[in-house]
Design an enzyme around this catalytic site. Structure first.
Site, mmCIF file in Angstrom:
data_model
loop_
_atom_site.group_PDB
_atom_site.id
_atom_site.type_symbol
_atom_site.label_atom_id
_atom_site.label_comp_id
_atom_site.label_asym_id
_atom_site.label_seq_id
_atom_site.Cartn_x
_atom_site.Cartn_y
_atom_site.Cartn_z
ATOM 1 N N GLY A 189 0.947 4.787 5.033
ATOM 2 C CA GLY A 189 0.305 4.287 4.165
ATOM 3 C C GLY A 189 0.747 3.968 3.184
ATOM 4 O O GLY A 189 0.112 2.443 2.733
ATOM 5 N N ARG A 190 1.583 4.129 2.439
ATOM 6 C CA ARG A 190 2.901 2.839 1.733
ATOM 7 C C ARG A 190 3.863 3.179 1.214
ATOM 8 O O ARG A 190 4.375 4.602 1.759
ATOM 9 C CB ARG A 190 2.355 3.384 0.003
ATOM 10 C CG ARG A 190 0.865 2.214 -0.294
ATOM 11 C CD ARG A 190 1.755 1.364 -0.551
ATOM 12 N NE ARG A 190 0.559 0.225 -0.952
ATOM 13 C CZ ARG A 190 -0.470 -0.329 0.012
ATOM 14 N NH1 ARG A 190 -0.746 -0.359 1.127
ATOM 15 N NH2 ARG A 190 -1.938 -0.818 -0.472
ATOM 16 N N GLU A 196 10.099 -4.110 1.740
ATOM 17 C CA GLU A 196 9.477 -4.904 2.807
ATOM 18 C C GLU A 196 9.418 -5.988 3.229
ATOM 19 O O GLU A 196 8.920 -7.346 2.162
ATOM 20 C CB GLU A 196 7.656 -4.927 3.132
ATOM 21 C CG GLU A 196 7.816 -2.995 3.230
ATOM 22 C CD GLU A 196 5.740 -2.866 3.508
ATOM 23 O OE1 GLU A 196 5.711 -1.801 3.882
ATOM 24 O OE2 GLU A 196 5.717 -3.893 2.899
ATOM 25 N N HIS A 256 3.847 -3.013 9.152
ATOM 26 C CA HIS A 256 3.416 -2.972 8.616
ATOM 27 C C HIS A 256 1.708 -3.878 8.486
ATOM 28 O O HIS A 256 1.105 -4.942 8.225
ATOM 29 C CB HIS A 256 3.460 -3.850 6.682
ATOM 30 C CG HIS A 256 2.435 -2.751 5.994
ATOM 31 N ND1 HIS A 256 3.277 -3.212 4.510
ATOM 32 C CD2 HIS A 256 0.886 -3.024 5.842
ATOM 33 C CE1 HIS A 256 2.424 -2.693 3.872
ATOM 34 N NE2 HIS A 256 0.736 -2.464 4.254
#
Length: 318
Positions: free
Chosen positions: A233-234, A263, A285
């Site tokens: 998700g995040r 990130e 990611h």
């Protein structure tokens, strides 16, 4: 002529065909942009395209020509939405492009961890199978998905698609009620019940002040079945320090993450200390980044820019 500036081309795979808007325009493209380069590069631009390069109030105040920001992503936490609203800047994002790619990546992580694939692959590389002198050997636990419980945090299009895949595997699927929120209706299972009964917990919700640290030490303590924790998700939905402590104490069985708080990860990210474990998988990611999904995403970007130019903005966040 309308000037359009794409601040971070490198975030879209090189194999994607970057079509351009249909109206006359000047297109300027940068592979990467540092935050301190935003104002300089957007000077004179009416439209900005930015995936993850932040555009904050201090920059917006110095960009009088800016009329639209198009985000080639669904999340928009990198952008000052309030400042854009005050200035009348249209902000559009893309939606629905990841309903296959993110759920498939989620289950790639779930399957790899439930079947011990990372550990067994390394055993073969290290020669342990060859040394065993038998047709198989058992160094990592293997568990079926059928009959297990999948707890899903986030009931949007991606969460719903994850549920359908889970059901196809024979899993019992639960949508968690929002943390600290009551009375959400029959779709939802109480949050604490999902923590206590799930064999796998997967997160598919946006990052907001309300969802930051959705899972942290108090939540890990309630996980009676030592679940796998999956986050496509995040970054920021899970407290990474508490996550590693829960892994080390045996409160959870494994970790499959595609997004981190920072990130790429900073050197002090605690997850970096456990990457060599067979029950930890971190990917950079890329859950969203199938070829098909990236092309769909870009086609939406151009559609929204064309619609804005025609006076009918679409997918407006602001």
């Amino acid at each position: 002529m309308t000037r359009i500036v794409f601040l971070d081309r490198s975030t879209i795979g090189p194999s994607v065909t970057l079509t351009k808007p249909s109206f006359p325009h000047e297109w300027i493209e940068h592979e990467r942009t540092r935050p301190d380069q935003v104002v300089e590069r957007l000077a004179g631009a009416q439209i900005a395209v930015s995936n993850k390069v932040p555009i904050r109030r201090n920059a917006i105040e110095k960009l009088p020509d800016l009329k639209m920001i198009c985000i080639p992503a669904t999340g928009y936490d990198a952008f000052d939405i309030d400042a854009c609203g005050e200035r009348g800047i249209v902000v559009s994002n893309v939606r629905g492009y990841a309903v296959n790619t993110v759920p498939e990546h989620t289950f790639a992580l779930i399957l790899a961890l439930r079947r011990g694939l990372a550990g067994y692959r390394q055993d073969v590389i290290d020669g342990r199978w060859q040394e065993s002198q038998q047709f198989c050997f058992h160094t990592h636990p293997i568990n079926d998905l059928a009959g297990s419980t999948l707890g899903i945090i986030g009931e949007g299009a991606i969460g719903q698609s994850v549920a359908r895949l889970g059901q196809a595997f024979g899993m019992r699927t639960l949508f968690a009620a929002h943390k600290n929120v009551q009375g959400l209706g029959p779709l939802y299972t109480p949050f604490d019940e999902v923590l206590a009964t799930s064999d796998v917990i997967t997160l598919h919700c946006p990052l907001t002040p309300a969802t930051r640290d959705t899972l942290a030490a108090p939540e890990f303590a309630k996980m009676k079945k030592r679940p796998l924790i999956i986050n496509c998700g995040r970054g920021g939905l899970v407290n990474e320090k508490d996550l590693v402590e829960a892994l080390e104490s045996g409160q959870i069985a494994g970790v499959g993450f595609d997004c981190l708080t920072s990130e790429p990860p900073l050197p002090d990210n605690p997850l970096l200390t456990v990457l060599n474990r067979p029950n930890v998988i971190v990917t950079p990611h890329v859950a969203w980044a199938s070829q098909e999904a990236m092309q769909t995403l870009w086609d939406q970007v151009i559609l929204h820019i064309d619609n804005f130019h025609a006076g009918r903005p679409s997918n407006r966040v602001v």
